[in-house]
Motif scaffolding. Structure first.
Motif, PDB file in Angstrom:
ATOM      1  N   ASP A 182      64.409 -34.076  46.082  1.00  0.00           N
ATOM      2  CA  ASP A 182      64.267 -33.122  44.976  1.00  0.00           C
ATOM      3  C   ASP A 182      65.544 -33.044  44.132  1.00  0.00           C
ATOM      4  O   ASP A 182      65.483 -32.900  42.906  1.00  0.00           O
ATOM      5  N   LEU A 183      66.698 -33.151  44.802  1.00  0.00           N
ATOM      6  CA  LEU A 183      67.960 -33.181  44.041  1.00  0.00           C
ATOM      7  C   LEU A 183      68.040 -34.442  43.184  1.00  0.00           C
ATOM      8  O   LEU A 183      68.438 -34.395  42.013  1.00  0.00           O
ATOM      9  N   ARG A 184      67.626 -35.554  43.777  1.00  0.00           N
ATOM     10  CA  ARG A 184      67.618 -36.821  43.023  1.00  0.00           C
ATOM     11  C   ARG A 184      66.703 -36.699  41.797  1.00  0.00           C
ATOM     12  O   ARG A 184      67.077 -37.107  40.693  1.00  0.00           O
ATOM     13  N   LEU A 185      65.539 -36.112  41.986  1.00  0.00           N
ATOM     14  CA  LEU A 185      64.607 -35.968  40.865  1.00  0.00           C
ATOM     15  C   LEU A 185      65.121 -34.957  39.835  1.00  0.00           C
ATOM     16  O   LEU A 185      64.920 -35.137  38.630  1.00  0.00           O
ATOM     17  N   VAL A 188      56.895 -33.689  42.938  1.00  0.00           N
ATOM     18  CA  VAL A 188      57.194 -34.976  42.300  1.00  0.00           C
ATOM     19  C   VAL A 188      57.860 -34.719  40.952  1.00  0.00           C
ATOM     20  O   VAL A 188      57.958 -33.577  40.509  1.00  0.00           O
ATOM     21  N   ASP A 189      58.300 -35.772  40.309  1.00  0.00           N
ATOM     22  CA  ASP A 189      58.855 -35.652  38.970  1.00  0.00           C
ATOM     23  C   ASP A 189      57.723 -35.615  37.939  1.00  0.00           C
ATOM     24  O   ASP A 189      56.589 -36.019  38.216  1.00  0.00           O
ATOM     25  N   ALA A 197      58.748 -29.710  36.628  1.00  0.00           N
ATOM     26  CA  ALA A 197      60.112 -29.373  36.198  1.00  0.00           C
ATOM     27  C   ALA A 197      60.556 -28.043  36.799  1.00  0.00           C
ATOM     28  O   ALA A 197      61.682 -27.916  37.296  1.00  0.00           O
ATOM     29  N   MET A 198      59.662 -27.057  36.766  1.00  0.00           N
ATOM     30  CA  MET A 198      60.020 -25.749  37.333  1.00  0.00           C
ATOM     31  C   MET A 198      60.365 -25.887  38.817  1.00  0.00           C
ATOM     32  O   MET A 198      61.355 -25.339  39.313  1.00  0.00           O
ATOM     33  N   LYS A 199      59.547 -26.649  39.523  1.00  0.00           N
ATOM     34  CA  LYS A 199      59.778 -26.827  40.962  1.00  0.00           C
ATOM     35  C   LYS A 199      61.120 -27.529  41.210  1.00  0.00           C
ATOM     36  O   LYS A 199      61.878 -27.148  42.123  1.00  0.00           O
ATOM     37  N   LEU A 200      61.436 -28.531  40.410  1.00  0.00           N
ATOM     38  CA  LEU A 200      62.699 -29.258  40.623  1.00  0.00           C
ATOM     39  C   LEU A 200      63.904 -28.374  40.319  1.00  0.00           C
ATOM     40  O   LEU A 200      64.930 -28.445  41.005  1.00  0.00           O
ATOM     41  N   VAL A 201      63.785 -27.537  39.298  1.00  0.00           N
ATOM     42  CA  VAL A 201      64.892 -26.625  38.984  1.00  0.00           C
ATOM     43  C   VAL A 201      65.099 -25.641  40.136  1.00  0.00           C
ATOM     44  O   VAL A 201      66.227 -25.399  40.589  1.00  0.00           O
ATOM     45  N   VAL A 202      64.002 -25.094  40.635  1.00  0.00           N
ATOM     46  CA  VAL A 202      64.108 -24.134  41.751  1.00  0.00           C
ATOM     47  C   VAL A 202      64.765 -24.802  42.959  1.00  0.00           C
ATOM     48  O   VAL A 202      65.677 -24.252  43.592  1.00  0.00           O
ATOM     49  N   ASN A 203      64.307 -26.010  43.276  1.00  0.00           N
ATOM     50  CA  ASN A 203      64.852 -26.674  44.472  1.00  0.00           C
ATOM     51  C   ASN A 203      66.263 -27.203  44.272  1.00  0.00           C
ATOM     52  O   ASN A 203      67.016 -27.348  45.236  1.00  0.00           O
TER      53      ASN A 203
END
Ligand SMILES: NC(=O)C1=CN([C@@H]2O[C@H](COP(=O)(O)OP(=O)(O)OC[C@H]3O[C@@H](n4cnc5c(N)ncnc54)[C@H](OP(=O)(O)O)[C@@H]3O)[C@@H](O)[C@H]2O)C=CC1
Ligand SMILES: O=CCCC(=O)O
Length: 339
Positions: free
Chosen positions: A288-291, A145-146, A217-223
């Motif tokens: 995930d890209l949207r977030l 999630v965000d 944030a880390m997860k969103l950057v990775v994805n």
């Protein structure tokens, strides 16, 4: 030798555990690399929280909960679609009919939900987990999630006196089955320590990143990086086909060079055959890209590659590919080429 939280302490001070501090100066981010297999360090029942809840038994939640059960944990499950609980119940899990009841009956409750909306609803809704939380309990949200959603859930959980940890995972269906996930945690360090033996059953490593929001944030950057890599790979495969090359040879060439990645080797052969068995649903990659775009917007950071990539995944969704594996994004390019 038994595994317990004392064997997975704050890393910078316990180098004998092959642990180390990643960022010793400004923020103290801790990482623990599991140096031994969970078989070698199988946890004793005494070391584990007495009862564990698991909410959300989709592609990821199911094998994660299975691994906890197989390790001897006392697990209680809930899923919106009840039938998905049956395989876990047959392995020994208990069942409760709402997130609230699961949380009320468990020491530590995990949640693995689809997106920010479902994660917030399951945690904070009418019969949500927060209603069953209280002092001494913990809620570990492993959904992607965000940061804002994670902070909202954290607020509701902490308001009950319970602890909160966000812990999104890197790794897909197979690593989930094999107990090889990478946890990106942030939040209450007390709960991080308490949950560590459970994370080590489900994963191969865990990072403690400080305040709630950092794990998200880390997860969103990775994805974000992963989604762009996949889109670029898909473009390469389609272009190679179009100019008369054998895309299987491209997969082999890439596998031997500097841009080799396990993802290309695993997904490439099936993409060449237009086969997309779902490990990571395309709709979740687009989410995930949207977030990630929202995250970048919040700090005015341009991410043009990710923005273009997001558009391609949106096209793929519009062609009915949402529930296929995210590697099906290649079909969005094939459709365009045929027009
Ligand atoms: N698959 C992967 O490779 C990875 C996925 N993730 C992330 O993990 C999370 C789960 O992914 P995955 O298991 O693949 O997804 P699935 O789509 O397989 O499972 C989603 C889960 O969320 C539940 N859910 C969806 N909407 C609601 C709702 N409104 N209320 C209650 N429950 C709901 C589903 O319940 P129901 O069964 O009733 O539909 C299901 O249990 C996502 O955030 C994803 O981005 C992270 C790493 C890897
Ligand atoms: O969120 C999904 C991540 C998938 C992976 O890390 O392979």
């Amino acid at each position: 030798m038994a595994m317990c939280s004392t064997f997975y302490p704050r890393l910078s001070t316990h180098l004998n555990c092959k642990s180390f501090s990643l960022f010793p100066v400004k923020h103290r981010f801790f990482v623990s690399i599991k140096a031994f297999s969970s078989q070698t360090f199988a946890p004793k029942a005494d070391d584990l929280p007495a009862s564990i809840g698991f909410l959300g038994l989709g592609i990821m939640g199911n094998p994660m909960a299975q691994n906890l059960i197989k390790a001897g944990c006392d697990v209680t499950v809930w899923n919106r679609t009840k039938s998905k609980c049956e395989p876990l119940i047959s392995l020994g899990a208990k069942y409760k009919s709402s997130p609230e009841e699961v949380a009320a009956s468990c020491d530590v409750t995990f949640a693995m939900l689809a997106d920010p909306e479902s994660a917030a609803d399951v945690a904070c809704g009418k019969y949500g987990a927060a209603k069953g939380m209280g002092p001494g309990k913990g809620y570990v949200d492993v959904s992607t999630v965000d940061g804002e959603t994670s902070k909202l859930i954290c607020k509701h959980i902490r308001a009950t006196g319970a602890h909160f940890l966000e812990a999104p995972v890197s790794g897909s269906k197979k690593p989930a089955e094999d107990g090889q996930l990478i946890f990106l945690t942030a939040g209450d360090s007390v709960l991080y320590e308490k949950a560590a033996p459970l994370l080590d059953i489900m994963g191969k490593s865990r990072f403690y990143l400080g305040e709630v929001g950092n794990g998200a944030a880390m997860k969103l950057v990775v994805n974000m990086v992963m989604g762009s890599m996949m889109a670029s790979f898909a473009e390469g495969l389609v272009l190679s086909e179009k100019v008369g090359l054998d895309p299987s040879v491209l997969v082999e060439v890439i596998s031997q060079g500097a841009i080799s990645a396990p993802m290309y080797a695993v997904k490439g052969p099936s993409m060449v055959k237009s086969s997309y068995p779902t490990a990571f649903p395309l709709k979740h990659q687009q989410k995930d890209l949207r977030l990630a775009l929202g995250l970048a917007e919040s700090v005015s950071q341009p991410i043009p590659i990710a923005a273009a990539t997001n558009e391609l995944y949106k096209v793929a969704k519009s062609h009915g590919l949402s529930d296929q594996d995210f590697s099906a994004v290649i079909e969005a390019l094939r459709v365009k080429l045929q027009q």
